[in-house]
Design a protein around this motif. Sequence first.
Motif, mmCIF file in Angstrom:
data_model
loop_
_atom_site.group_PDB
_atom_site.id
_atom_site.type_symbol
_atom_site.label_atom_id
_atom_site.label_comp_id
_atom_site.label_asym_id
_atom_site.label_seq_id
_atom_site.Cartn_x
_atom_site.Cartn_y
_atom_site.Cartn_z
ATOM 1 N N PRO A 1 0.717 4.513 -0.372
ATOM 2 C CA PRO A 1 1.394 3.365 -1.014
ATOM 3 C C PRO A 1 2.281 2.569 -0.074
ATOM 4 C CG PRO A 1 2.264 5.450 -1.826
ATOM 5 C CD PRO A 1 1.120 5.775 -0.939
ATOM 6 N N HIS B 1 -4.044 -4.243 -4.569
ATOM 7 C CA HIS B 1 -2.734 -3.601 -4.727
ATOM 8 C C HIS B 1 -2.008 -4.283 -5.880
ATOM 9 C CE1 HIS B 1 -2.893 -2.875 -0.116
ATOM 10 N NE2 HIS B 1 -3.740 -2.114 -0.764
ATOM 11 N N ARG C 1 -2.515 4.966 -5.425
ATOM 12 C CA ARG C 1 -2.879 4.668 -4.038
ATOM 13 C C ARG C 1 -2.645 5.889 -3.163
ATOM 14 N NH1 ARG C 1 0.049 -0.135 -1.922
ATOM 15 N NH2 ARG C 1 -1.422 0.174 -0.221
ATOM 16 N N GLY D 1 -3.045 0.922 -7.599
ATOM 17 C CA GLY D 1 -3.977 -0.141 -7.291
ATOM 18 C C GLY D 1 -4.896 -0.337 -8.488
#
Length: 97
Positions: free
Chosen positions: A95, A57, A92, A65
Amino acid sequence: MKLLVTDGQRLAKEAAARGEQVAIWGPSPGFRELRWIKPVLAGDTVSFASEIESTAHLGFAPRWGILQARNTGTNQRGELVFSFLATAFLPRRNPNR
């Protein structure tokens, strides 16, 4: 690289036709550890493989990411001919997790 992009486009079209969500790739900061292990000669057939090595992340950008994948090429005799570590930013899916 051209074949990799073309195949990615083919896979995305097939996934969309099945009604699947198609992954969106972000920019790539590049690649590392490029190794030409054996010569690739005219007439060789090289098979490509990609395996995810790590994901992370980005604290400063929670919707994104970063992914690192080991990419390899093997000739028709099963010999490894090249290897490199590619990096890409990806949005992502969740998220908030």
